[in-house]
Design an enzyme around this catalytic site. Structure first.
Site, short mmCIF file in Angstrom:
data_model
loop_
_atom_site.label_atom_id
_atom_site.label_comp_id
_atom_site.label_asym_id
_atom_site.label_seq_id
_atom_site.Cartn_x
_atom_site.Cartn_y
_atom_site.Cartn_z
N GLU A 112 8.67 0.04 2.36
CA GLU A 112 7.98 1.26 1.94
C GLU A 112 8.75 2.54 2.31
O GLU A 112 8.16 3.60 2.43
CB GLU A 112 6.58 1.31 2.57
CG GLU A 112 5.67 0.22 2.06
CD GLU A 112 4.21 0.53 2.33
OE1 GLU A 112 3.52 0.93 1.39
OE2 GLU A 112 3.78 0.39 3.49
N HIS A 133 4.08 7.38 8.11
CA HIS A 133 3.17 6.52 7.35
C HIS A 133 2.53 5.56 8.34
O HIS A 133 3.22 4.96 9.16
CB HIS A 133 3.93 5.72 6.28
CG HIS A 133 3.10 4.63 5.67
ND1 HIS A 133 1.91 4.89 5.01
CD2 HIS A 133 3.25 3.28 5.64
CE1 HIS A 133 1.39 3.75 4.59
NE2 HIS A 133 2.17 2.76 4.97
N HIS A 150 -1.14 2.82 9.19
CA HIS A 150 -2.30 2.06 8.69
C HIS A 150 -3.53 2.30 9.57
O HIS A 150 -4.32 1.38 9.77
CB HIS A 150 -1.96 0.57 8.68
CG HIS A 150 -0.82 0.20 7.78
ND1 HIS A 150 -0.24 -1.03 7.77
CD2 HIS A 150 -0.15 0.94 6.85
CE1 HIS A 150 0.75 -1.07 6.87
NE2 HIS A 150 0.82 0.13 6.31
N HIS A 199 -5.19 1.19 2.59
CA HIS A 199 -3.83 1.11 3.10
C HIS A 199 -3.59 1.97 4.35
O HIS A 199 -3.21 1.45 5.38
CB HIS A 199 -2.89 1.51 1.95
CG HIS A 199 -1.44 1.28 2.22
ND1 HIS A 199 -0.51 1.26 1.21
CD2 HIS A 199 -0.75 1.10 3.36
CE1 HIS A 199 0.69 1.03 1.72
NE2 HIS A 199 0.57 0.94 3.03
#
Ligand SMILES: *[C@@H]1O[C@H](CO)[C@@H](O)[C@H](O)[C@H]1NC(C)=O
Ligand SMILES: *[C@@H]1O[C@H](CO)[C@@H](O)[C@H](O)[C@H]1NC(C)=O
Ligand SMILES: *[C@@H]1O[C@H](CO)[C@@H](O)[C@H](O)[C@H]1NC(C)=O
Ligand SMILES: *[C@@H]1O[C@H](CO)[C@@H](O)[C@H](O)[C@H]1NC(C)=O
Ligand SMILES: *[C@@H]1O[C@H](CO)[C@@H](O)[C@H](O)[C@H]1NC(C)=O
Length: 299
Positions: free
Chosen positions: A112, A131, A133, A212
Site C-alpha cells: 500500500e 496510514h 488500521h 480499513h
C-alpha cells in the site's frame, strides 16, 4: 610513531574506497530518518498501528522522493530497513542507508505504498503521511459518520459539517477497480491511491477508510504522528460523547469545535505542542527494548 605514519596512508586508502561505494546520507536525510524510526515506534507504543500501518517522509533533499521502511511491522524498523522511493510510481530507488542495494534488490515494500506516493503527488505541501488500521477510527468509517474535531489537540481533523471525508473502496468505479481483480480493500496501485488522495477535502488532514483505517497528512513526520495519535483519541471522545448525548437525560449531542477554534488550535499544536509530546514519546520508547532507533543514542 613510525607505525602511525606507515599505517595512516593505508587507513586513508581504505576509507577512500568505502566512500566510493557508500555515500553517506545527508544530515537532513539522517535527521528525518531519526524521526521516521521514532514515529514508527511511537505509533506502535501508542496503539495507533499494530503489525500493520506505516509512516513516511518526503525526502528533504529531493521533493520527488519519499522515505519509508520496506514491508515490516513499524515497531521493528531500524535504519537498515529504510528505503528511498520514487513519488512518481512508488518504485524503490535504494536502501536509504546503503546505496549499494538498489532497485529490485531492495526487499519488497508495503503493497500500500501508493497511499503515500499519491498523497505526496497530490499535495506538494505534505511532508509526512501515516496510514493505520486504528479500530476506533474504523468504527466511524463503517457507520458513515466522519470525525469532527472535539478538542484542540485534534484541531487538524477540522470542523467539517459532516465530518472528515470517508473513502469507500466499494464505491470506486470499475475504471479504477475492475471486477476481475481481487477486491481486498488494498490501495495497491496509483489509480486507487489517486482516488484516495482526491478524497481529502476542505483542509482536513484525515481521510477515514471504510472497513480499513485512515490516511493522515502532515507538515513533518512528527506533526503527522501527532495528528494520527490525536485522531484516534478524538474518535474515542467523539464516540463516548455521542453515546452520552443520546442516552443521558438532558445531554446534548456533541457539537465539536468551531471551524475557527479547530484551525487556530491546529496551528498552535503544529508550532508549539508537538515538541513537548515528542520529548515524552521518545523518552517512553527508549524505555522499551523492542524499539531500536540505531540512528540516535537513547536517552
Ligand atoms: C537542510 O535543512 C535545513 C532546514 O530545513 C535547510 O535550511 C538546509 O538548506 C537543508 N540542507 C540541504 C543540504 O538541503
Ligand atoms: C530527484 O529525484 C528525481 C526522481 O527520483 C530524480 O530524477 C532527480 O535526479 C533527483 N534530483 C537530484 C538533484 O538528485
Ligand atoms: C518511476 O519513475 C521514475 C521517475 O519519474 C522514472 O525514472 C522510472 O523510470 C520509473 N520507473 C518505472 C518502473 O516506471
Ligand atoms: C550494503 O549492502 C551490501 C549488499 O547487501 C552489503 O554487502 C554491505 O555490507 C552493506 N553495507 C553496509 C554498510 O551495511
Ligand atoms: C496542503 O494544502 C492543501 C490545500 O492545497 C490543504 O487543504 C491541506 O490541509 C495542506 N496540508 C497540510 C498537511 O497542511
Amino acid at each position: 610513531m613510525i607505525m602511525i605514519t606507515r599505517t595512516l596512508p593505508f587507513l586513508l586508502l581504505l576509507r577512500g574506497l568505502s566512500v566510493v561505494s557508500q555515500v553517506s546520507p545527508s544530515a537532513n536525510v539522517t535527521a528525518v530518518s531519526i524521526d521516521l524510526l521514532d514515529a514508527s515506534h511511537i505509533l506502535h507504543f501508542l496503539d495507533v498501528v499494530d503489525a500493520f500501518g506505516h509512516v513516511s517522509a518526503r525526502n528533504p533533499d529531493n521533493a520527488s522522493q519519499f522515505i519509508m521502511s520496506f514491508s515490516i511491522a513499524p515497531a521493528l524498523a531500524t535504519s537498515q530497513d529504510l528505503v528511498t522511493y520514487e513519488i512518481d510510481n512508488a518504485t524503490a530507488i535504494q536502501l536509504t542507508f546503503n546505496n549499494s542495494v538498489t532497485g529490485e534488490d531492495v526487499p519488497s515494500g508495503f503493497i500500500e505504498r501508493y497511499i503515500h506516493s499519491q498523497i505526496y503527488k497530490a499535495f506538494p505541501n505534505v511532508t509526512g503521511v501515516v496510514h493505520a488500521h486504528t479500530t476506533s477510527v474504523i468504527s466511524f468509517a463503517n457507520v458513515g459518520v466522519g470525525l469532527e474535531a472535539q478538542m484542540g489537540v485534534a484541531g487538524s481533523i477540522g470542523a467539517l459539517k459532516h465530518g472528515t471525508p470517508i473513502f469507500d473502496y466499494d464505491a470506486l468505479p470499475t475504471s479504477i477497480l475492475p471486477e476481475d481483480v481481487p477486491h481486498n480493500l488494498l490501495v495497491d496501485n496509483e489509480a486507487i491511491g489517486d482516488a484516495l488522495a482526491r478524497t481529502f477535502k476542505d483542509g482536513s488532514a484525515v481521510v477515514l477508510m471504510k472497513g480499513h483505517g485512515m490516511a493522515v497528512q502532515g507538515l513533518s513526520v512528527r506533526d503527522v504522528a501527532f495528528r494520527a495519535f490525536y485522531t484516534m483519541e478524538n474518535a474515542n471522545v467523539q464516540s463516548m460523547a455521542t453515546l452520552l448525548g443520546a442516552l443521558v437525560p438532558g445531554a446534548k449531542p456533541p457539537t465539536g469545535l468551531s471551524a475557527r477554534d479547530a484551525s487556530d488550535a491546529s496551528n498552535t499544536a503544529d508550532t508549539s505542542l508537538v515538541v513537548r509530546a515528542w520529548d515524552l514519546w521518545t523518552a517512553q520508547v527508549d524505555q522499551v527494548p523492542l524499539y531500536v532507533n540505531d540512528l540516535r543514542p537513547s536517552a
